[in-house]
Design a protein around this motif. Structure first.
Motif, PDB file in Angstrom:
ATOM      1  N   ASN A 136      -8.342  -5.250  -0.659  1.00 31.02           N
ATOM      2  CA  ASN A 136      -9.687  -5.820  -0.594  1.00 31.02           C
ATOM      3  C   ASN A 136      -9.652  -7.321  -0.885  1.00 31.02           C
ATOM      4  O   ASN A 136     -10.303  -8.128  -0.224  1.00 31.02           O
ATOM      5  N   LYS A 193     -12.576  -0.616 -13.104  1.00 30.92           N
ATOM      6  CA  LYS A 193     -12.626  -1.965 -12.553  1.00 30.92           C
ATOM      7  C   LYS A 193     -11.292  -2.659 -12.874  1.00 30.92           C
ATOM      8  O   LYS A 193     -10.560  -2.233 -13.775  1.00 30.92           O
ATOM      9  N   ASN A 241     -13.963   4.897 -10.279  1.00 28.26           N
ATOM     10  CA  ASN A 241     -12.650   4.452 -10.763  1.00 28.26           C
ATOM     11  C   ASN A 241     -12.820   3.173 -11.573  1.00 28.26           C
ATOM     12  O   ASN A 241     -13.856   2.515 -11.495  1.00 28.26           O
ATOM     13  N   SER A 248       0.822  -1.234   0.000  1.00 27.93           N
ATOM     14  CA  SER A 248       0.000   0.000   0.000  1.00 27.93           C
ATOM     15  C   SER A 248       0.843   1.266   0.000  1.00 27.93           C
ATOM     16  O   SER A 248       0.443   2.292   0.545  1.00 27.93           O
ATOM     17  N   LEU A 304      -7.857   1.805  -8.674  1.00 21.47           N
ATOM     18  CA  LEU A 304      -7.316   1.937  -7.315  1.00 21.47           C
ATOM     19  C   LEU A 304      -6.572   0.648  -6.950  1.00 21.47           C
ATOM     20  O   LEU A 304      -7.065  -0.186  -6.182  1.00 21.47           O
ATOM     21  N   TYR A 323     -17.910  -3.784  -1.177  1.00 18.06           N
ATOM     22  CA  TYR A 323     -16.943  -2.685  -1.234  1.00 18.06           C
ATOM     23  C   TYR A 323     -16.375  -2.554  -2.650  1.00 18.06           C
ATOM     24  O   TYR A 323     -16.216  -1.457  -3.183  1.00 18.06           O
ATOM     25  N   TYR A 324     -16.109  -3.704  -3.276  1.00 16.14           N
ATOM     26  CA  TYR A 324     -15.553  -3.681  -4.638  1.00 16.14           C
ATOM     27  C   TYR A 324     -16.527  -2.989  -5.602  1.00 16.14           C
ATOM     28  O   TYR A 324     -16.146  -2.096  -6.361  1.00 16.14           O
ATOM     29  N   LEU A 359     -14.952   0.946  -4.541  1.00 14.78           N
ATOM     30  CA  LEU A 359     -13.691   0.990  -5.301  1.00 14.78           C
ATOM     31  C   LEU A 359     -13.879   1.266  -6.791  1.00 14.78           C
ATOM     32  O   LEU A 359     -12.998   1.833  -7.434  1.00 14.78           O
ATOM     33  N   THR A 360     -15.007   0.858  -7.334  1.00 12.62           N
ATOM     34  CA  THR A 360     -15.188   1.007  -8.781  1.00 12.62           C
ATOM     35  C   THR A 360     -16.296   1.995  -9.132  1.00 12.62           C
ATOM     36  O   THR A 360     -16.711   2.070 -10.285  1.00 12.62           O
ATOM     37  N   ASP A 367      -5.889  -0.505  -3.228  1.00  9.79           N
ATOM     38  CA  ASP A 367      -7.154  -0.762  -2.525  1.00  9.79           C
ATOM     39  C   ASP A 367      -7.765  -2.078  -3.011  1.00  9.79           C
ATOM     40  O   ASP A 367      -8.355  -2.833  -2.240  1.00  9.79           O
ATOM     41  N   MET A 368      -7.610  -2.338  -4.316  1.00 17.51           N
ATOM     42  CA  MET A 368      -8.122  -3.592  -4.860  1.00 17.51           C
ATOM     43  C   MET A 368      -7.376  -4.780  -4.268  1.00 17.51           C
ATOM     44  O   MET A 368      -7.974  -5.794  -3.915  1.00 17.51           O
TER      45      MET A 368
END
Ligand code: SF4
Ligand code: SF4
Length: 373
Positions: free
Chosen positions: A314, A340, A338, A292, A307, A329-330, A334-335, A310-311
């Motif tokens: 996750n 995928k 942003n 990270s 991201l 969350y995905y 996160l998407t 973060d992916m």
């Protein structure tokens, strides 16, 4: 080995993950952390121009250098590759860093994130020579490097520039025998060249704090102490590891770290055996070893705004804890604005800056397989 006696203890405050509030560094909490750290006898602070988009240096000016006399702390800053392209740009950048931090010299100035590619650029731009000149002028007390590559590359750098005084390396119990990070071999090169080491990523970007259940059971079988305490004490147990950095984000984390580093005790054999067993647990789970650091986001500007860290985090969370929330969350965080994982066009920009040399493009295929079924 040069001991650098002015570094009071073997534990340092890494200022790349300072507490945040509304998009800015939370200066009140940072003040509390700085006060607590200094009051307990520690004095080593580490920053870089790019940390928190420049806000780390500025926060240190407000919370440390404006509030304490210059001889009460040790301040390390770095020359980062993304902020210069030729020799003439180095000195103005350096001066701007002194200004941002509110000091007129740095105790340590490190050539940041050296690897075989960056090393060539730094040589071409006479970055090392410029740093040695700044040392002669009294604006840098000691010149060093931070390092992210294989042991053979460190051997080459230290052979070409024996004037380097200290080396910051990635070192933790999970990477100790890792074929990609080579913590043990890199450490052995420091010993060979008689250079003390500063340790970064002792808890591997938090991966050694939030442990999978099987690993947690092993720690619970010891005599108490936080997960971070074992990871940090592991790194500090090696004689050439002069300072172990922790990127603390709140006072609570700092209090925990200070509790076991104020009167440091090296790991005993039982504790070392327990950590070896934890490595076995991790190795059997095929986690993505991302720390990270966010270089792939901040330095590569992914055309699909994926991201990446973060992916990966996750994905690891789902693997580690079977967390059902990871799927939600995905799709919903996160998407949302942003890309995928499957949007990756495999341009490779991110991989060129990843200090862990992760095959990000292939790993995103794995992530897509997990979350986009
Ligand atoms: S390879 Fe994929 S993830 Fe990496 S920068 Fe290019 S599009 Fe983004
Ligand atoms: S993928 Fe690499 S560059 Fe990106 S955050 Fe993870 S370790 Fe850092």
């Amino acid at each position: 080995m040069e001991q650098f006696e002015f570094i009071k203890k073997n534990f340092g405050f890494g200022c790349m993950r300072l507490p945040m509030k509304d998009g800015n560094v939370d200066l009140e909490e940072t003040n509390r952390m700085v006060d607590y750290f200094l009051a307990h006898g520690f004095n080593y602070f580490d920053t870089a121009h790019g940390y928190i988009q420049g806000k780390s240096e500025l926060a240190l000016k407000e919370c440390l250098t404006k509030r304490y006399p210059r001889d009460s702390y040790i301040l390390t800053d770095k020359l980062t590759t993304s902020f210069f392209n030729k020799e003439e740009e180095i000195r103005p950048l350096f001066e701007s860093q002194l200004e941002a931090c509110g000091v007129d010299y740095f105790d340590f100035y490190l050539m940041h994130a050296q690897n075989s590619k960056h090393f060539e650029k730094y040589k071409k731009c006479r970055a090392y020579e410029t740093a040695f000149e700044l040392k002669k002028e009294g604006k840098i007390r000691h010149v060093g490097i931070s390092f992210h590559d294989k042991a053979a590359v460190l051997d080459q750098i230290l052979t070409e520039y024996p004037e380097i005084e200290i080396v910051q390396i990635q070192f933790n119990y999970l990477d100790y025998e890792s074929a990609s990070v080579e913590s043990r071999k890199v450490y052995e090169v420091c010993v060979k060249h008689d250079k003390p080491a500063i340790i970064m990523e002792p808890v591997k970007g938090g991966n050694l704090v939030r442990l999978p259940q099987d690993a947690q059971t092993i720690i619970d079988g010891l005599h108490g102490g936080s997960n971070a305490s074992y990871a940090i004490r592991f790194a500090a147990s090696f004689p050439y590891n002069r300072v172990v950095l922790s990127g603390m984000s709140n006072l609570e984390q700092m209090k925990d770290n200070v509790s076991f580093m104020e009167n440091f005790i090296p790991l005993n054999e039982t504790e070392k055996d327990a950590l070896k067993k934890i490595c076995g647990v991790f190795n059997s789970m095929n986690m993505i070893p991302c720390t990270s650091c966010r270089y792939c986001i901040e330095e590569s500007s992914c055309p699909k705004k994926i991201l990446i860290p973060d992916m990966f985090s996750n994905f690891n969370t789902k693997k580690t804890f079977g967390d059902w929330n990871a799927d939600y969350y995905y799709g919903n965080v996160l998407t949302l604005s942003n890309g995928k994982a499957s949007d990756c066009i495999r341009c490779g920009k991110c991989e060129r800056v990843c200090p862990q040399h992760l095959p990000i493009r292939d790993l995103l295929v794995t992530v897509a397989g997990e979350f986009e079924k």
